[in-house]
Design a protein around this motif. Structure first.
Motif, PDB file in Angstrom:
ATOM      1  N   ARG A  22       0.815  -1.211   0.000  1.00  0.00           N
ATOM      2  CA  ARG A  22       0.000   0.000   0.000  1.00  0.00           C
ATOM      3  C   ARG A  22       0.859   1.276   0.000  1.00  0.00           C
ATOM      4  O   ARG A  22       0.334   2.369   0.074  1.00  0.00           O
ATOM      5  CB  ARG A  22      -0.920   0.020   1.231  1.00  0.00           C
ATOM      6  CG  ARG A  22      -1.971  -1.077   1.251  1.00  0.00           C
ATOM      7  CD  ARG A  22      -3.021  -0.880   0.165  1.00  0.00           C
ATOM      8  NE  ARG A  22      -4.009  -1.949   0.219  1.00  0.00           N
ATOM      9  CZ  ARG A  22      -3.948  -3.071  -0.502  1.00  0.00           C
ATOM     10  NH1 ARG A  22      -2.930  -3.260  -1.319  1.00  0.00           N
ATOM     11  NH2 ARG A  22      -4.884  -4.001  -0.387  1.00  0.00           N
ATOM     12  N   TRP A  31      -7.340  -6.251  -7.169  1.00  0.00           N
ATOM     13  CA  TRP A  31      -6.135  -6.106  -6.359  1.00  0.00           C
ATOM     14  C   TRP A  31      -5.506  -7.477  -6.120  1.00  0.00           C
ATOM     15  O   TRP A  31      -5.999  -8.279  -5.331  1.00  0.00           O
ATOM     16  CB  TRP A  31      -6.483  -5.429  -5.025  1.00  0.00           C
ATOM     17  CG  TRP A  31      -6.873  -3.997  -5.215  1.00  0.00           C
ATOM     18  CD1 TRP A  31      -8.110  -3.520  -5.472  1.00  0.00           C
ATOM     19  CD2 TRP A  31      -5.994  -2.875  -5.197  1.00  0.00           C
ATOM     20  NE1 TRP A  31      -8.080  -2.147  -5.617  1.00  0.00           N
ATOM     21  CE2 TRP A  31      -6.777  -1.723  -5.445  1.00  0.00           C
ATOM     22  CE3 TRP A  31      -4.617  -2.714  -4.998  1.00  0.00           C
ATOM     23  CZ2 TRP A  31      -6.235  -0.446  -5.509  1.00  0.00           C
ATOM     24  CZ3 TRP A  31      -4.070  -1.437  -5.043  1.00  0.00           C
ATOM     25  CH2 TRP A  31      -4.882  -0.323  -5.306  1.00  0.00           C
ATOM     26  N   ALA A  34      -0.955  -8.081  -3.017  1.00  0.00           N
ATOM     27  CA  ALA A  34      -0.582  -8.173  -1.603  1.00  0.00           C
ATOM     28  C   ALA A  34      -0.860  -9.539  -0.993  1.00  0.00           C
ATOM     29  O   ALA A  34      -0.751  -9.705   0.220  1.00  0.00           O
ATOM     30  CB  ALA A  34      -1.312  -7.094  -0.802  1.00  0.00           C
ATOM     31  N   ASN A  35      -1.214 -10.514  -1.822  1.00  0.00           N
ATOM     32  CA  ASN A  35      -1.472 -11.870  -1.332  1.00  0.00           C
ATOM     33  C   ASN A  35      -2.552 -11.916  -0.260  1.00  0.00           C
ATOM     34  O   ASN A  35      -2.506 -12.739   0.658  1.00  0.00           O
ATOM     35  CB  ASN A  35      -0.183 -12.515  -0.814  1.00  0.00           C
ATOM     36  CG  ASN A  35       0.895 -12.569  -1.876  1.00  0.00           C
ATOM     37  OD1 ASN A  35       0.582 -12.619  -3.067  1.00  0.00           O
ATOM     38  ND2 ASN A  35       2.141 -12.561  -1.459  1.00  0.00           N
ATOM     39  N   GLU A  36      -3.531 -11.009  -0.392  1.00  0.00           N
ATOM     40  CA  GLU A  36      -4.680 -11.027   0.522  1.00  0.00           C
ATOM     41  C   GLU A  36      -5.676 -12.087   0.061  1.00  0.00           C
ATOM     42  O   GLU A  36      -5.607 -12.577  -1.068  1.00  0.00           O
ATOM     43  CB  GLU A  36      -5.363  -9.651   0.518  1.00  0.00           C
ATOM     44  CG  GLU A  36      -4.448  -8.501   0.899  1.00  0.00           C
ATOM     45  CD  GLU A  36      -4.821  -7.204   0.196  1.00  0.00           C
ATOM     46  OE1 GLU A  36      -4.676  -6.148   0.826  1.00  0.00           O
ATOM     47  OE2 GLU A  36      -5.239  -7.256  -0.987  1.00  0.00           O
ATOM     48  N   SER A  37      -6.612 -12.403   0.920  1.00  0.00           N
ATOM     49  CA  SER A  37      -7.663 -13.338   0.526  1.00  0.00           C
ATOM     50  C   SER A  37      -8.605 -12.683  -0.475  1.00  0.00           C
ATOM     51  O   SER A  37      -9.024 -11.531  -0.299  1.00  0.00           O
ATOM     52  CB  SER A  37      -8.454 -13.790   1.753  1.00  0.00           C
ATOM     53  OG  SER A  37      -9.590 -14.540   1.360  1.00  0.00           O
ATOM     54  N   ASP A  44     -16.553 -10.037   8.507  1.00  0.00           N
ATOM     55  CA  ASP A  44     -16.237  -8.750   7.890  1.00  0.00           C
ATOM     56  C   ASP A  44     -17.460  -8.167   7.195  1.00  0.00           C
ATOM     57  O   ASP A  44     -17.550  -8.146   5.964  1.00  0.00           O
ATOM     58  CB  ASP A  44     -15.079  -8.939   6.912  1.00  0.00           C
ATOM     59  CG  ASP A  44     -14.564  -7.638   6.324  1.00  0.00           C
ATOM     60  OD1 ASP A  44     -14.932  -6.570   6.866  1.00  0.00           O
ATOM     61  OD2 ASP A  44     -13.794  -7.681   5.352  1.00  0.00           O
ATOM     62  N   ARG A  50     -10.400  -7.628   4.956  1.00  0.00           N
ATOM     63  CA  ARG A  50      -9.643  -8.613   4.185  1.00  0.00           C
ATOM     64  C   ARG A  50      -8.508  -7.934   3.416  1.00  0.00           C
ATOM     65  O   ARG A  50      -7.587  -8.611   2.941  1.00  0.00           O
ATOM     66  CB  ARG A  50     -10.547  -9.388   3.235  1.00  0.00           C
ATOM     67  CG  ARG A  50     -11.064  -8.634   2.018  1.00  0.00           C
ATOM     68  CD  ARG A  50     -12.000  -9.529   1.227  1.00  0.00           C
ATOM     69  NE  ARG A  50     -12.599  -8.842   0.100  1.00  0.00           N
ATOM     70  CZ  ARG A  50     -12.149  -8.930  -1.143  1.00  0.00           C
ATOM     71  NH1 ARG A  50     -11.081  -9.668  -1.411  1.00  0.00           N
ATOM     72  NH2 ARG A  50     -12.752  -8.291  -2.123  1.00  0.00           N
ATOM     73  N   ARG A  51      -8.563  -6.613   3.286  1.00  0.00           N
ATOM     74  CA  ARG A  51      -7.508  -5.860   2.612  1.00  0.00           C
ATOM     75  C   ARG A  51      -6.603  -5.183   3.638  1.00  0.00           C
ATOM     76  O   ARG A  51      -7.062  -4.746   4.702  1.00  0.00           O
ATOM     77  CB  ARG A  51      -8.106  -4.773   1.712  1.00  0.00           C
ATOM     78  CG  ARG A  51      -8.999  -5.274   0.600  1.00  0.00           C
ATOM     79  CD  ARG A  51      -8.220  -6.043  -0.438  1.00  0.00           C
ATOM     80  NE  ARG A  51      -9.051  -6.390  -1.598  1.00  0.00           N
ATOM     81  CZ  ARG A  51      -8.654  -7.237  -2.537  1.00  0.00           C
ATOM     82  NH1 ARG A  51      -7.463  -7.821  -2.458  1.00  0.00           N
ATOM     83  NH2 ARG A  51      -9.446  -7.518  -3.562  1.00  0.00           N
ATOM     84  N   TYR A  52      -5.305  -5.088   3.313  1.00  0.00           N
ATOM     85  CA  TYR A  52      -4.407  -4.324   4.168  1.00  0.00           C
ATOM     86  C   TYR A  52      -4.813  -2.850   4.146  1.00  0.00           C
ATOM     87  O   TYR A  52      -5.190  -2.316   3.103  1.00  0.00           O
ATOM     88  CB  TYR A  52      -2.963  -4.445   3.678  1.00  0.00           C
ATOM     89  CG  TYR A  52      -2.332  -5.787   3.964  1.00  0.00           C
ATOM     90  CD1 TYR A  52      -2.058  -6.183   5.274  1.00  0.00           C
ATOM     91  CD2 TYR A  52      -1.998  -6.644   2.919  1.00  0.00           C
ATOM     92  CE1 TYR A  52      -1.467  -7.414   5.527  1.00  0.00           C
ATOM     93  CE2 TYR A  52      -1.407  -7.873   3.167  1.00  0.00           C
ATOM     94  CZ  TYR A  52      -1.146  -8.251   4.475  1.00  0.00           C
ATOM     95  OH  TYR A  52      -0.564  -9.463   4.719  1.00  0.00           O
ATOM     96  N   TYR A 245       1.513  -1.053   7.945  1.00  0.00           N
ATOM     97  CA  TYR A 245       0.096  -1.115   8.296  1.00  0.00           C
ATOM     98  C   TYR A 245      -0.167  -0.880   9.787  1.00  0.00           C
ATOM     99  O   TYR A 245      -0.770  -1.717  10.472  1.00  0.00           O
ATOM    100  CB  TYR A 245      -0.495  -2.468   7.881  1.00  0.00           C
ATOM    101  CG  TYR A 245      -0.101  -2.903   6.495  1.00  0.00           C
ATOM    102  CD1 TYR A 245      -0.430  -2.122   5.380  1.00  0.00           C
ATOM    103  CD2 TYR A 245       0.593  -4.095   6.280  1.00  0.00           C
ATOM    104  CE1 TYR A 245      -0.072  -2.520   4.096  1.00  0.00           C
ATOM    105  CE2 TYR A 245       0.947  -4.507   4.998  1.00  0.00           C
ATOM    106  CZ  TYR A 245       0.615  -3.716   3.919  1.00  0.00           C
ATOM    107  OH  TYR A 245       0.968  -4.108   2.653  1.00  0.00           O
TER     108      TYR A 245
END
Length: 358
Positions: A22, A31, A34-37, A44, A50-52, A245
Motif C-alpha cells: 500500500r 487487487w 498483496a497476497n490477501e484473501s 467482515d 480482508r484488505r491491508y 500497516y
C-alpha cells in the motif's frame, strides 16, 4: 538554523524502510498485489478487513491536522503516542550509545523505549516545592548537553503530577538545545489544560515534537491512535521507521466517525464536566482524614499523598475502586493517582476515604 533531521542517526537519514503493497498509491479494481484473501471473512460485514489498510490515510491525517492545528505533512499517526515515543528513540538514538533526558516522576514509557534501544536514561527530577511540581529547564538543558542526549521528554500536563510546563520554558529549552537535541512535549492531557499547545511553537522552534492522543479526552483509548507532530522532514524519517500497516481499518473508521461533524462538542462537554468533578473531588479529598496533600492538576486525574497510601489503596480496592499506585516513582512513596471519574464514581472514592481514616 539546523534542521531536526540532522539529529537523526546517520545510518537512517537515507533509510528507505519497507515498502508495503500500500506504499505506492496505485489505482485499480482488481487487487492482486498483496497476497490477501480474495474471499471475505464471515465476520467482515463492512468488507474492509480482508484488505491491508492504508499506512497513513490521507483523510485521517487531514482531519487530525485540523484538530491539532498543524499541516498534514507535519503529522504521523500510530498505535497510540507510545509508538511515537518508540519511533523517536529508535530514529535518534544509536543502539548502545544514545541517551535521553526525562524528568521523573513521569510517564514510564520514555525510559522503557530507551532501555529497549540500549540508550542511557538521564534523569533530572521535578522539583516539589511543597505545593506543586516544577521543571528546572536550565538543569534539563545542562544535563542534555553534558550527556549528549538527542531527546528530551517533557510530559506536560505531567503524568502523574498533573502540572504543566510553561510554554516560555519549553521555548527557552528548545532554543538552548537547537542543533543538539529534540524537545518532545507529551501532551496526552492537553485537552484538560487551560494553556496553549506547544504546537504553537513549531514555526519558530523546529526542534520541538509534540505528542497527542485520542485516548483521554476523546474517549477512544481502545482504538490505540496517537500522533507525533513536528518538522515535516523528520516525520518522513519516522514513517520509514514505522512497521507496515500500523492503523487497523476498523480503528480508522471509528476515529473518522468520532471526529466527524458534531461529536467534538461532546468531547468539549465531557471535558467541562471533568473540570467540575476534578475541582469537587480535589476539595473533598483535601478535607479527608489521612490525606496529606492533593496537588493542583490540569489533567483528568489527581496526585494525592496519604498518611498511609497502602491502607487507602486497599480500602478503595475492597470497595471496588481501582486507582493507580505510583509509590514506585521517585519521591512518591506515599502517593496514589486517582482518575477523575463520573460523579457517582467520585462519590464512592470520597465516601471510602472519608471513612477509612476516621
Amino acid at each position: 538554523m539546523s534542521a531536526p533531521i540532522d539529529l537523526v542517526r546517520a545510518d537512517l537519514r537515507d533509510f528507505a524502510g519497507y515498502r508495503s503493497a500500500r506504499s505506492d498509491r496505485l489505482v485499480g479494481d482488481v487487487w492482486l498485489n498483496a497476497n490477501e484473501s480474495a474471499w471475505p471473512n464471515v465476520a467482515d460485514d463492512a468488507n474492509i478487513v480482508r484488505r491491508y489498510p492504508d499506512p497513513q490515510p490521507e483523510a485521517l491525517r487531514t482531519r487530525l491536522a485540523t484538530l491539532y492545528g498543524c499541516r498534514p505533512d507535519q503529522l504521523i499517526a500510530g498505535r497510540g503516542s507510545d509508538e511515537a515515543i518508540d519511533l523517536l528513540v529508535r530514529a535518534l538514538c544509536m543502539p548502545g550509545q544514545g541517551a535521553i533526558v526525562t524528568t521523573p516522576p513521569t510517564f514510564g514509557m520514555y525510559a522503557v523505549s530507551a532501555r529497549l534501544q540500549g540508550a542511557r536514561v538521564v534523569e533530572v527530577p521535578l522539583i516539589d516545592d511543597g505545593a506543586n511540581f516544577h521543571c528546572d529547564v536550565d538543569a534539563v538543558a545542562d544535563a542534555a548537553l553534558a550527556s549528549r542526549a538527542t531527546l528530551v521528554f517533557l510530559c506536560s500536563p505531567g503524568n502523574p503530577t498533573g502540572g504543566a510546563v510553561p510554554l516560555d520554558d519549553v521555548r527557552r529549552l528548545a532554543a538552548r538545545l537547537e542543533g543538539r537535541a529534540l524537545v518532545v512535549v507529551d501532551e496526552a492531557y492537553q485537552e484538560f489544560a487551560p494553556t496553549p499547545s506547544a504546537v504553537s511553537l513549531l514555526a519558530t522552534c523546529p526542534n520541538i515534537v509534540v505528542l497527542r492522543t485520542l485516548s483521554k479526552a476523546h474517549a477512544l483509548a481502545g482504538v490505540r491512535l496517537g500522533v507525533a507532530i513536528g518538522d515535516a522532514d523528520l516525520i518522513v524519517v519516522l514513517r520509514r521507521c514505522q512497521a507496515p500497516y500500523p492503523l487497523p481499518a476498523p480503528c480508522v473508521a471509528l476515529v473518522e466517525r468520532a471526529l466527524g461533524d458534531g461529536p467534538l462538542s461532546r468531547t468539549e462537554a465531557r471535558t467541562r464536566e471533568c473540570f467540575g468533578e476534578r475541582a469537587r473531588l480535589a476539595d473533598a479529598l483535601r478535607d479527608a482524614p489521612g490525606v496529606r496533600r492533593v496537588y493542583p492538576s490540569v489533567a483528568n486525574f489527581l496526585l494525592v499523598r496519604f498518611d498511609d497510601a497502602q491502607v487507602a489503596f486497599d480500602a478503595l480496592l475492597s470497595a471496588g475502586v481501582v486507582v493507580r499506585d505510583v509509590r514506585a516513582q521517585p519521591g512518591l512513596d506515599d502517593a496514589l493517582r486517582i482518575t477523575v471519574g463520573r460523579p457517582d464514581e467520585n462519590d464512592r472514592v470520597i465516601a471510602v476515604l472519608a471513612g477509612v481514616f476516621a
